[in-house]
Design a protein around this motif. Sequence first.
Motif, short mmCIF file in Angstrom:
data_model
loop_
_atom_site.label_atom_id
_atom_site.label_comp_id
_atom_site.label_asym_id
_atom_site.label_seq_id
_atom_site.Cartn_x
_atom_site.Cartn_y
_atom_site.Cartn_z
N UNK A 198 17.48 -61.36 -61.85
CA UNK A 198 17.39 -60.03 -62.48
C UNK A 198 16.91 -60.14 -63.93
N UNK A 199 15.84 -59.43 -64.26
CA UNK A 199 15.27 -59.46 -65.60
C UNK A 199 16.20 -58.85 -66.65
N UNK A 200 17.07 -57.94 -66.22
CA UNK A 200 17.94 -57.25 -67.18
C UNK A 200 19.12 -58.10 -67.64
N UNK A 201 19.38 -59.21 -66.99
CA UNK A 201 20.47 -60.08 -67.40
C UNK A 201 20.14 -60.66 -68.78
N UNK A 202 21.06 -60.51 -69.78
CA UNK A 202 20.79 -61.07 -71.11
C UNK A 202 20.46 -62.56 -71.04
N UNK A 203 19.51 -63.00 -71.86
CA UNK A 203 18.99 -64.36 -71.74
C UNK A 203 20.04 -65.43 -72.00
N UNK A 204 20.95 -65.17 -72.97
CA UNK A 204 21.97 -66.19 -73.24
C UNK A 204 22.95 -66.32 -72.08
N UNK A 205 23.16 -65.22 -71.34
CA UNK A 205 24.00 -65.31 -70.14
C UNK A 205 23.25 -66.04 -69.03
N UNK A 206 21.96 -65.77 -68.92
CA UNK A 206 21.15 -66.45 -67.91
C UNK A 206 21.18 -67.96 -68.12
N UNK A 207 21.08 -68.38 -69.38
CA UNK A 207 21.08 -69.81 -69.69
C UNK A 207 22.39 -70.47 -69.27
N UNK A 208 23.52 -69.85 -69.58
CA UNK A 208 24.81 -70.43 -69.21
C UNK A 208 24.99 -70.48 -67.70
#
Length: 385
Positions: A198-208
Amino acid sequence: MEKLQWIDHELKVKHASEEVSLLPKEYQLLQYLWERPFQVFSREDLLDAVWSMENPTDRTVDDHIYRLRKKLTPLASILNIATVRGKGYLLKVDEEVHKSPLTQDQEVASSAKVLFHKYHLYGQGKALKVLEENQDIFGFELDVENQCYLHFMKGDFQWFLRNERAFWDRCYYLLHIYSYIQPDQEKSLDYFTRALEEEKLPEFHRTEIRLLNRLSLLIFTKRIQEAEHQLSASKDEIEHRGLQNMYPFILLTELYLVFLKNEKSSIEEKMKEVREMLEKYPYSREQATFVILTGLQCFWNQEETEADRFFQKGFKLFKEAKYIPGLLISLNVILFFIKEFRPESRLLFTYQEMWQELADEYRFSDLKTRIEHQLDVHLRKNNNL
């Protein structure tokens, strides 16, 4: 409206130093009004909303409003329940009460973020609680991410199911809460994997999620080969990008994999490496997790009494740090490895009982159903999984 704190499992509301305890229906009624400020509701509206499955008397709403008004006297500066003659009741909310001019000062805001980060790293739960409760006095406002983290840390999981924040601000935390209370980790892995698309997921959350959280789920679903591949990729990226705050977590996660592979020399070697790492990164949550893992090593060596002692010590450290997720994660890890190593152990029953007590306290069944609904609404299914 974030100035009012909701403590669902204690049926309390707090503002600054004021704390009000309510009965279950009082709490539910106030919460309903709080989520719909300045809207007028008739008695019938409120009966349908709060007592829909019961047979209340005609005076039920009036009696509850009367008691609520008395109990909410300490919070009169920010809210009050008004009577609209001939129509019903509404909740008036003052969102700007006692707002400090320092909240506009960027230097104060920056310093507060640094302090919050340090307290978070070293597991200073009491200090974080003081910061949260006295934002007006200290002259800063916690941003959305820090507000979410504080509710998560305290185990205020029901907060994430109230729609005061956008789903994508809450998604990361809903995924984690779900993984703690869902026995079928395949389902948790599916949701985490779908979230990454999902593109809407904040990037720092995506990284973790990509580097750390999904790796843990690969281990606990026994996808060893895929977990080894992800572990190698995560360690390389963490090193390349200088993500030092993730280093303790990735080593602790690697220990789970080593235990699952059941290799004596590897376990002893990795325990030594983690012990040395924690001397450099003495973060309290990681220290508590290592105590739990030391208990697992004792259990693996068939030293059940010592294992139990370390488990209890680890839980105590998490409670002192006011970090409820750590307690839930560790309990799930303990249960997983007891079933892997020696399911006939007396400790299995002990910690299953503990899990059930927490399930009752935090209302796991209700949480699971409601979180699944929100995740299914927002996360697209991936037919390639």
